[in-house]
Design a protein around this motif. Structure first.
Motif, PDB file in Angstrom:
ATOM      1  N   UNK A   1     -57.759 -34.828  11.879  1.00  0.00           N
ATOM      2  CA  UNK A   1     -55.747 -34.726  13.169  1.00  0.00           C
ATOM      3  C   UNK A   1     -56.203 -33.148  12.637  1.00  0.00           C
ATOM      4  N   UNK A   2     -56.271 -32.832  13.892  1.00  0.00           N
ATOM      5  CA  UNK A   2     -56.799 -31.333  14.011  1.00  0.00           C
ATOM      6  C   UNK A   2     -54.951 -30.627  14.733  1.00  0.00           C
ATOM      7  N   UNK A   3     -53.871 -29.577  13.238  1.00  0.00           N
ATOM      8  CA  UNK A   3     -53.341 -28.748  13.401  1.00  0.00           C
ATOM      9  C   UNK A   3     -53.248 -28.026  13.766  1.00  0.00           C
ATOM     10  N   UNK A   4     -52.249 -26.787  14.137  1.00  0.00           N
ATOM     11  CA  UNK A   4     -52.960 -25.544  13.570  1.00  0.00           C
ATOM     12  C   UNK A   4     -51.152 -25.109  13.692  1.00  0.00           C
ATOM     13  N   UNK A   5     -49.719 -25.987  13.661  1.00  0.00           N
ATOM     14  CA  UNK A   5     -48.963 -25.153  14.074  1.00  0.00           C
ATOM     15  C   UNK A   5     -48.316 -25.319  12.055  1.00  0.00           C
ATOM     16  N   UNK A   6     -48.911 -24.851  11.717  1.00  0.00           N
ATOM     17  CA  UNK A   6     -48.261 -24.748  10.247  1.00  0.00           C
ATOM     18  C   UNK A   6     -47.971 -23.813   9.383  1.00  0.00           C
ATOM     19  N   UNK A   7     -47.213 -24.349   8.458  1.00  0.00           N
ATOM     20  CA  UNK A   7     -46.210 -23.044   7.960  1.00  0.00           C
ATOM     21  C   UNK A   7     -47.381 -22.122   6.741  1.00  0.00           C
ATOM     22  N   UNK A   8     -46.210 -20.891   7.076  1.00  0.00           N
ATOM     23  CA  UNK A   8     -47.077 -19.700   6.021  1.00  0.00           C
ATOM     24  C   UNK A   8     -46.588 -20.233   4.774  1.00  0.00           C
ATOM     25  N   UNK A   9     -47.405 -19.334   3.934  1.00  0.00           N
ATOM     26  CA  UNK A   9     -47.684 -19.609   2.433  1.00  0.00           C
ATOM     27  C   UNK A   9     -46.693 -17.705   2.245  1.00  0.00           C
ATOM     28  N   UNK A  10     -46.115 -17.871   1.546  1.00  0.00           N
ATOM     29  CA  UNK A  10     -45.919 -16.443   0.483  1.00  0.00           C
ATOM     30  C   UNK A  10     -47.195 -15.777   0.383  1.00  0.00           C
ATOM     31  N   UNK A  11     -47.008 -14.574  -0.126  1.00  0.00           N
ATOM     32  CA  UNK A  11     -48.644 -13.970  -0.612  1.00  0.00           C
ATOM     33  C   UNK A  11     -48.149 -14.759  -2.040  1.00  0.00           C
ATOM     34  N   UNK A  12     -47.192 -14.648  -2.979  1.00  0.00           N
ATOM     35  CA  UNK A  12     -47.771 -15.139  -4.386  1.00  0.00           C
ATOM     36  C   UNK A  12     -46.289 -16.418  -4.266  1.00  0.00           C
ATOM     37  N   UNK A  13     -47.267 -17.904  -3.556  1.00  0.00           N
ATOM     38  CA  UNK A  13     -46.361 -18.757  -3.519  1.00  0.00           C
ATOM     39  C   UNK A  13     -46.241 -19.557  -4.936  1.00  0.00           C
ATOM     40  N   UNK A  14     -45.583 -20.449  -5.532  1.00  0.00           N
ATOM     41  CA  UNK A  14     -44.966 -20.898  -6.909  1.00  0.00           C
ATOM     42  C   UNK A  14     -45.090 -22.313  -6.707  1.00  0.00           C
ATOM     43  N   UNK A  15     -46.449 -23.253  -6.991  1.00  0.00           N
ATOM     44  CA  UNK A  15     -46.288 -24.202  -6.664  1.00  0.00           C
ATOM     45  C   UNK A  15     -45.162 -25.042  -7.457  1.00  0.00           C
ATOM     46  N   UNK A  16     -44.666 -24.814  -8.107  1.00  0.00           N
ATOM     47  CA  UNK A  16     -43.613 -26.017  -8.445  1.00  0.00           C
ATOM     48  C   UNK A  16     -42.335 -26.123  -7.705  1.00  0.00           C
ATOM     49  N   UNK A  17     -42.513 -25.390  -6.685  1.00  0.00           N
ATOM     50  CA  UNK A  17     -41.083 -25.208  -5.329  1.00  0.00           C
ATOM     51  C   UNK A  17     -41.762 -26.135  -4.462  1.00  0.00           C
ATOM     52  N   UNK A  18     -42.938 -26.430  -4.856  1.00  0.00           N
ATOM     53  CA  UNK A  18     -43.800 -27.184  -3.696  1.00  0.00           C
ATOM     54  C   UNK A  18     -43.919 -29.261  -3.892  1.00  0.00           C
ATOM     55  N   UNK A  19     -43.553 -28.887  -5.603  1.00  0.00           N
ATOM     56  CA  UNK A  19     -43.179 -30.306  -6.463  1.00  0.00           C
ATOM     57  C   UNK A  19     -42.488 -30.713  -5.718  1.00  0.00           C
ATOM     58  N   UNK A  20     -41.108 -30.151  -6.305  1.00  0.00           N
ATOM     59  CA  UNK A  20     -39.965 -29.798  -6.339  1.00  0.00           C
ATOM     60  C   UNK A  20     -39.769 -30.521  -4.330  1.00  0.00           C
ATOM     61  N   UNK A  21     -40.032 -29.445  -3.708  1.00  0.00           N
ATOM     62  CA  UNK A  21     -40.589 -30.391  -1.599  1.00  0.00           C
ATOM     63  C   UNK A  21     -40.988 -31.573  -1.350  1.00  0.00           C
ATOM     64  N   UNK A  22     -41.709 -31.874  -2.979  1.00  0.00           N
ATOM     65  CA  UNK A  22     -42.375 -33.271  -2.442  1.00  0.00           C
ATOM     66  C   UNK A  22     -41.287 -34.539  -2.608  1.00  0.00           C
ATOM     67  N   UNK A  23     -40.543 -33.995  -4.344  1.00  0.00           N
ATOM     68  CA  UNK A  23     -39.524 -34.945  -4.145  1.00  0.00           C
ATOM     69  C   UNK A  23     -38.481 -35.027  -3.952  1.00  0.00           C
ATOM     70  N   UNK A  24     -38.378 -33.891  -3.197  1.00  0.00           N
ATOM     71  CA  UNK A  24     -36.595 -34.333  -1.784  1.00  0.00           C
ATOM     72  C   UNK A  24     -37.486 -34.331  -0.842  1.00  0.00           C
ATOM     73  N   UNK A  25     -38.766 -35.059  -0.333  1.00  0.00           N
ATOM     74  CA  UNK A  25     -39.000 -35.562   0.655  1.00  0.00           C
ATOM     75  C   UNK A  25     -38.846 -36.616   0.291  1.00  0.00           C
ATOM     76  N   UNK A  26     -39.380 -37.637  -0.894  1.00  0.00           N
ATOM     77  CA  UNK A  26     -39.238 -39.074  -1.240  1.00  0.00           C
ATOM     78  C   UNK A  26     -37.648 -38.780  -1.107  1.00  0.00           C
ATOM     79  N   UNK A  27     -36.726 -38.677  -1.500  1.00  0.00           N
ATOM     80  CA  UNK A  27     -35.329 -38.879  -1.306  1.00  0.00           C
ATOM     81  C   UNK A  27     -34.575 -38.876   0.203  1.00  0.00           C
ATOM     82  N   UNK A  28     -35.589 -38.090   0.766  1.00  0.00           N
ATOM     83  CA  UNK A  28     -34.541 -37.687   2.409  1.00  0.00           C
ATOM     84  C   UNK A  28     -35.498 -38.808   3.237  1.00  0.00           C
TER      85      UNK A  28
END
Length: 362
Positions: free
Chosen positions: A1-28
């Motif tokens: 699946x070829x997708x280019x409309x991607x979300x950018x990452x900050x220069x110093x991303x925090x993995x814990x924030x993305x883990x929380x986003x995944x948990x929030x997605x399950x709730x959503x």
């Protein structure tokens, strides 16, 4: 699946924030399943009926261009290290898109191996691929005015000119640049192609990569295709028709080295790019002016690019203006739509008048 409309990452991303986003997605998913399924549909091979944390993490990873959560997590962790190769590569890719050549040169001096490095995203592009602004993440598909100088700096730093990335099934920087709208709109596409060829790029591509001239023709880049033909690209029946090279067309036919699909595709490109002699040549040899080619008749292909001479030629050869394309539009409807979305809609006026007259008389 070829997708280019991607979300950018900050220069110093925090993995814990993305883990929380995944948990929030399950709730959503429990409260807004339709929206979450729509979000997943463009990223996953199969949309789940229920959303687990692992699937939510995969969605987050795919939204950023990574094939899996472990690959995404590893990249995020690498970016947290200031001097990591991943951080240097990301900084260089950003500098290319912004036209910051001094920053790029600084990064190349400090990290000379990054010209051989590949993006950790699924497209696996090298830095030279980014100069084409094609097939990489959308937020970096930009062509600054100095992109030729940037590409030159990468080549002088040792960037492999014919490196193949798994973009569109396999692409070199030359094939990506030849098919890209961004350098064309910036007015630097031909200069970029010239530089890559002077740097040793294979004009017909390398094993495992797309043919540059065919990539140009199939993606609306007629001027790039003409340039490559003029520089000696090998022409098959499709590219000979698409660039209007009658001599090459005759030679190909004499050798018998062609397929019906090349014949049909070449007719479409000849109509789109305004090569009247080539269109006439194939019509005289039995091509059907009313056949759908990729969902469009030759008349549609000519109408969408305001090729007045070709439209008249096709109508004179019994092209039927009432036939509808795969979108349900006649050639007149296609011309009107194209005019509405063109930088210069006035160039469509003669075509629209001619097709309106033909429709009224049919």
């Amino acid at each position: 699946m070829f997708v280019t409309d991607l979300r950018p990452l900050p220069a110093r991303p925090n993995l814990e924030q993305y883990k929380k986003q995944a948990k929030d997605l399950v709730k959503d998913f429990r409260t807004a399943a339709y929206q979450t399924k729509a979000r997943a549909a463009r990223l996953l091979e199969r949309v789940p009926e229920r959303l687990t944390l692992s699937v939510a993490q995969l969605i987050i990873a795919r939204e950023h261009g990574f094939a899996s959560w472990p690959k995404f997590a590893a990249h995020v962790k690498a970016l947290q290290i200031e001097d990591s190769p991943a951080a240097a590569f990301e900084a260089a890719a950003g500098a290319i898109a912004r036209g910051e050549i001094e920053l790029l040169q600084h990064l190349l001096r400090a990290n000379p191996r990054i010209v051989f490095q590949r993006s950790a995203r699924s497209h696996a592009a090298a830095l030279l691929h980014y100069t084409a602004a094609n097939g990489v993440e959308d937020f970096r598909q930009k062509t600054p005015p100095n992109i030729v100088a940037i590409a030159d700096a990468l080549l002088k730093a040792g960037a492999p000119v014919d490196a193949v990335a798994p973009i569109y099934g396999g692409s070199t920087a030359l094939s990506l640049a030849a098919s890209s709208v961004h350098p064309e709109r910036a007015g630097v596409q031909i200069d970029l192609l010239q530089l890559l060829l002077e740097g040793g790029a294979a004009i017909d591509g390398v094993p495992g990569s797309a043919n540059p001239i065919l990539s140009a023709l199939r993606n609306g880049r007629g001027r790039a295709a003409q340039f490559l033909a003029g520089r000696g690209a090998r022409l098959d029946l499709e590219s000979a028709l698409g660039t209007g090279r009658i001599d090459a067309l005759r030679e190909t036919l004499q050798r018998g080295e062609y397929t019906l699909e090349q014949w049909k595709s070449g007719l479409a490109w000849a109509c789109e790019y305004g090569h009247a002699r080539a269109v006439e040549y194939v019509l005289e040899r039995g091509s059907d002016p009313n056949e759908l080619i990729f969902g469009q008749t030759p008349l549609h292909w000519a109408a969408m690019s305001a090729q007045h001479e070709i439209v008249r030629l096709l109508l004179d050869r019994n092209a039927l203006p009432q036939i509808r394309n795969r979108y349900g539009a006649t050639a007149l409807g296609q011309a009107r739509w194209s005019a509405e979305h063109d930088d210069d809609p006035t160039r469509f006026e003669p075509v629209i008048a001619l097709l309106a007259s033909a429709e009224a008389a049919s």
